[in-house]
Design a protein around this motif. Structure first.
Motif, PDB file in Angstrom:
ATOM      1  N   ASP A 182       2.376   4.857 -11.133  1.00  0.00           N
ATOM      2  CA  ASP A 182       2.130   5.297  -9.763  1.00  0.00           C
ATOM      3  C   ASP A 182       3.213   6.284  -9.365  1.00  0.00           C
ATOM      4  O   ASP A 182       4.083   6.002  -8.541  1.00  0.00           O
ATOM      5  CB  ASP A 182       2.119   4.095  -8.821  1.00  0.00           C
ATOM      6  CG  ASP A 182       1.647   4.466  -7.419  1.00  0.00           C
ATOM      7  OD1 ASP A 182       1.229   5.620  -7.227  1.00  0.00           O
ATOM      8  OD2 ASP A 182       1.704   3.600  -6.537  1.00  0.00           O
ATOM      9  N   ASN A 213      -1.398  15.650  -4.861  1.00  0.00           N
ATOM     10  CA  ASN A 213      -1.633  14.415  -5.601  1.00  0.00           C
ATOM     11  C   ASN A 213      -2.981  13.803  -5.205  1.00  0.00           C
ATOM     12  O   ASN A 213      -3.046  12.918  -4.357  1.00  0.00           O
ATOM     13  CB  ASN A 213      -0.505  13.412  -5.345  1.00  0.00           C
ATOM     14  CG  ASN A 213       0.775  13.797  -6.055  1.00  0.00           C
ATOM     15  OD1 ASN A 213       0.786  14.016  -7.255  1.00  0.00           O
ATOM     16  ND2 ASN A 213       1.855  13.898  -5.295  1.00  0.00           N
ATOM     17  N   CYS A 215      -6.074  11.376  -5.241  1.00  0.00           N
ATOM     18  CA  CYS A 215      -6.187   9.981  -5.662  1.00  0.00           C
ATOM     19  C   CYS A 215      -7.243   9.282  -4.815  1.00  0.00           C
ATOM     20  O   CYS A 215      -7.798   9.856  -3.879  1.00  0.00           O
ATOM     21  CB  CYS A 215      -4.843   9.257  -5.564  1.00  0.00           C
ATOM     22  SG  CYS A 215      -4.092   9.233  -3.927  1.00  0.00           S
ATOM     23  N   ARG A 233      -8.030  11.137  -1.273  1.00  0.00           N
ATOM     24  CA  ARG A 233      -6.729  11.072  -0.606  1.00  0.00           C
ATOM     25  C   ARG A 233      -5.813  12.106  -1.240  1.00  0.00           C
ATOM     26  O   ARG A 233      -5.843  12.332  -2.457  1.00  0.00           O
ATOM     27  CB  ARG A 233      -6.169   9.667  -0.783  1.00  0.00           C
ATOM     28  CG  ARG A 233      -4.713   9.488  -0.381  1.00  0.00           C
ATOM     29  CD  ARG A 233      -4.326   8.028  -0.555  1.00  0.00           C
ATOM     30  NE  ARG A 233      -2.920   7.776  -0.238  1.00  0.00           N
ATOM     31  CZ  ARG A 233      -2.398   6.547  -0.114  1.00  0.00           C
ATOM     32  NH1 ARG A 233      -3.170   5.488  -0.281  1.00  0.00           N
ATOM     33  NH2 ARG A 233      -1.125   6.392   0.189  1.00  0.00           N
ATOM     34  N   ASN A 235      -1.910  12.605  -1.660  1.00  0.00           N
ATOM     35  CA  ASN A 235      -0.817  11.669  -1.454  1.00  0.00           C
ATOM     36  C   ASN A 235       0.527  12.312  -1.128  1.00  0.00           C
ATOM     37  O   ASN A 235       1.509  11.600  -0.903  1.00  0.00           O
ATOM     38  CB  ASN A 235      -0.662  10.745  -2.666  1.00  0.00           C
ATOM     39  CG  ASN A 235      -0.173   9.371  -2.278  1.00  0.00           C
ATOM     40  OD1 ASN A 235      -0.587   8.820  -1.263  1.00  0.00           O
ATOM     41  ND2 ASN A 235       0.730   8.817  -3.082  1.00  0.00           N
ATOM     42  N   HIS A 237       0.593  13.993   1.590  1.00  0.00           N
ATOM     43  CA  HIS A 237       0.407  13.905   3.043  1.00  0.00           C
ATOM     44  C   HIS A 237       1.030  15.096   3.772  1.00  0.00           C
ATOM     45  O   HIS A 237       1.557  14.960   4.872  1.00  0.00           O
ATOM     46  CB  HIS A 237       0.982  12.593   3.582  1.00  0.00           C
ATOM     47  CG  HIS A 237       0.211  11.391   3.140  1.00  0.00           C
ATOM     48  ND1 HIS A 237       0.825  10.216   2.735  1.00  0.00           N
ATOM     49  CD2 HIS A 237      -1.122  11.176   3.031  1.00  0.00           C
ATOM     50  CE1 HIS A 237      -0.095   9.333   2.392  1.00  0.00           C
ATOM     51  NE2 HIS A 237      -1.291   9.885   2.567  1.00  0.00           N
ATOM     52  N   SER A 241      -6.992  16.048   3.452  1.00  0.00           N
ATOM     53  CA  SER A 241      -7.516  15.447   2.235  1.00  0.00           C
ATOM     54  C   SER A 241      -8.236  16.510   1.407  1.00  0.00           C
ATOM     55  O   SER A 241      -8.364  17.664   1.823  1.00  0.00           O
ATOM     56  CB  SER A 241      -8.460  14.296   2.582  1.00  0.00           C
ATOM     57  OG  SER A 241      -7.749  13.214   3.145  1.00  0.00           O
ATOM     58  N   ASP A 266      -6.705   8.227   4.001  1.00  0.00           N
ATOM     59  CA  ASP A 266      -6.457   7.521   2.748  1.00  0.00           C
ATOM     60  C   ASP A 266      -7.583   6.539   2.476  1.00  0.00           C
ATOM     61  O   ASP A 266      -7.946   5.739   3.334  1.00  0.00           O
ATOM     62  CB  ASP A 266      -5.130   6.760   2.828  1.00  0.00           C
ATOM     63  CG  ASP A 266      -3.930   7.686   2.940  1.00  0.00           C
ATOM     64  OD1 ASP A 266      -4.073   8.893   2.638  1.00  0.00           O
ATOM     65  OD2 ASP A 266      -2.846   7.202   3.320  1.00  0.00           O
TER      66      ASP A 266
END
Length: 372
Positions: A182, A213, A215, A233, A235, A237, A241, A266
Motif C-alpha cells: 500500500d 494514484n 485505486c 479514487r 489517492n 487527493h 477523482s 473515495d
C-alpha cells in the motif's frame, strides 16, 4: 411513504447548500429514522469497511465487514426485510475466514450455465502475509460457506467491483502498489473469470497515471450497455477523482481523466435507477466541499458522468464524527425504489469507535426539492 409530506417540510426547512460548482446538496444526515445500525462500535471495537449484496428476491441483503481499520474478517449479517433489521450469521462462516484481512467484499456471480454463487474475497491472510485474495464461497444462497484456496494476486484491497460481461464472463478490478504494498505509485488491474468466480485470468494493469494514484475502481455499464465506465479514487487527493471507459468489454481502456467536481471521492459504489440515472455514494473528497469527509451520494445521468458535467444534486447521507474515515459503501436498490446505502462511520461523538450503519432514501422524495 406515509411520512412523505412531513419529510418534504423538514428537508425544505433545512434548505439547499450551494456546495460546489453548479450542483446543490441536500442533507439527510440528521434524519435518524432513516438509519439502521447493523454493527455498533464500542470503545474497544471498531467495525469497518462493509460491502453488501442484494439477492434476487429483492428483500434479502447480506453484509460483510472487518474488525478494525482494514483488519480481520469474520463478521457477516443478513437482513430478510430489505435492510430494516439484521441478524448476525458469523457462526456459518468457515473457521479460516477470521484470518482473512482487509476489506472483505461480497458478490453474487452467475456463470454462463446459470449457476449462482456468493463470494467473499479479501485482500490477504493474517498479518498480511501469504498469497493474496483469500476467499469463501456459498453455493446455496448463503446457508453454508466453504473456504477455497486464495487466488494468489498481491493487492492492497481485493476486488472493488466486478461486472458481468456480455458473453457471461466476469471482469474484476482491484488495485495495488509496488510488490502489492500500500504505497505509491498505485495502479489498477483487471482479471476475468470465465466460470462464475472459480478461476481468474492473469491480472493486467489497466490504469497507471504519472503523478497520481488511481485505486478502488468502481466499474459499471452505460445505460445503453455498450460501454463500461470505471470511476477511481485518486489517492494523492490533490484534485478530482479519475474515470476511464471501455467500448470493447475491457479489452482496452481510455486514458484516465478527471471526473466532475461532484464525483470526487473515495471508494465509489452505485445503483442505476429505472429512468437510467445513477446514484453513486462515496466518501466526499471534492476540493473545498462543505461535506468533505462525510458519506455522500451523487445523482445524475450517465452523460453527466462521461462528460464531467456537474450532475443534478448531491445528498449528505451520514455525518462522520471522525472528520472522515467512512465510505466503502454497499448500495442496493429495492423493488419499491428505496436505496439502502451502507457504510462504516463514527456514528456519534464520544469514545465509541466506528459502526456499520445503513441509511434509506428514495429519489422520489429528493427530486422535487431540486427541480425548478
Amino acid at each position: 411513504m406515509k411520512s412523505f409530506p412531513l419529510l418534504l417540510t423538514l428537508l425544505s426547512s433545512a434548505g439547499l447548500a450551494a456546495d460546489g460548482p453548479d450542483i446543490p446538496t441536500l442533507d439527510l444526515s440528521g434524519e435518524v429514522s432513516r438509519q439502521v445500525v447493523i454493527a455498533a462500535g464500542t470503545a474497544e471495537t471498531y467495525q469497518g469497511h462493509p460491502t453488501t449484496v442484494l439477492m434476487p428476491d429483492g428483500t434479502t441483503i447480506y453484509c460483510v465487514w472487518c474488525i478494525n481499520h482494514g483488519g480481520a474478517a469474520g463478521p457477516m449479517a443478513r437482513s430478510t426485510d430489505g435492510g430494516r433489521t439484521w441478524a448476525r450469521i458469523d457462526d456459518r462462516m468457515p473457521p479460516g475466514f477470521s484470518t482473512h484481512q482487509n476489506c472483505p467484499s461480497i458478490y453474487r456471480l452467475v456463470d454462463t450455465g446459470g449457476k449462482e454463487r456468493l463470494w467473499v474475497f479479501s485482500a490477504a491472510l493474517g498479518n498480511r502475509g501469504g498469497p493474496g485474495m483469500p476467499r469463501i464461497l456459498s453455493e446455496d444462497g448463503g446457508k453454508t460457506w466453504q473456504e477455497l484456496p486464495p487466488l494468489g494476486f498481491p493487492c492492497v484491497m481485493t476486488f472493488s467491483s466486478i461486472v458481468r460481461l456480455k458473453d457471461g464472463r466476469h471482469l474484476g478490478l482491484y488495485h495495488k502498489g509496488p510488490d502489492g504494498k500500500d504505497k505509491a505509485p498505485l495502479e489498477v488491474l483487471q482479471t476475468i473469470s470465465p466460470d462464475g468466480g472459480l478461476t481468474w485470468s492473469e491480472p493486467s494493469v489497466v490504469a497507471a497515471v504519472s503523478g497520481k494514484n488511481p485505486c478502488e475502481p468502481f466499474v459499471f455499464r452505460s445505460a445503453g450497455s455498450q460501454e463500461l465506465c470505471c470511476l477511481m479514487r485518486e489517492n494523492t487527493h490533490q484534485g478530482r477523482s479519475l474515470m476511464m471507459f471501455s467500448q470493447d468489454e475491457g479489452v482496452s481502456w481510455s486514458t484516465p481523466r478527471d471526473t466532475s467536481w461532484g464525483l470526487s471521492g473515495d471508494r465509489h459504489a452505485g445503483v442505476q435507477l429505472p429512468d437510467g440515472r445513477w446514484v453513486i455514494a462515496f466518501r466526499d473528497q471534492a476540493p473545498g466541499s462543505k461535506t468533505k469527509g462525510h458519506f455522500v451520494a451523487w445523482v445524475g445521468t450517465y452523460d453527466d458522468i462521461r462528460n464531467a458535467k456537474p450532475g443534478q444534486y448531491r445528498i449528505k447521507l451520514l455525518h462522520s464524527n471522525a472528520g472522515g474515515d467512512c465510505g466503502y459503501p454497499g448500495m442496493e436498490l429495492l423493488p419499491d425504489g428505496t436505496i439502502v446505502a451502507t457504510t462504516y462511520i463514527k456514528y456519534r461523538p464520544g469514545p465509541e469507535k466506528h459502526s456499520v450503519v445503513s441509511t434509506r432514501f428514495r429519489v422520489q422524495e429528493t427530486d422535487p426539492l431540486v427541480k425548478p
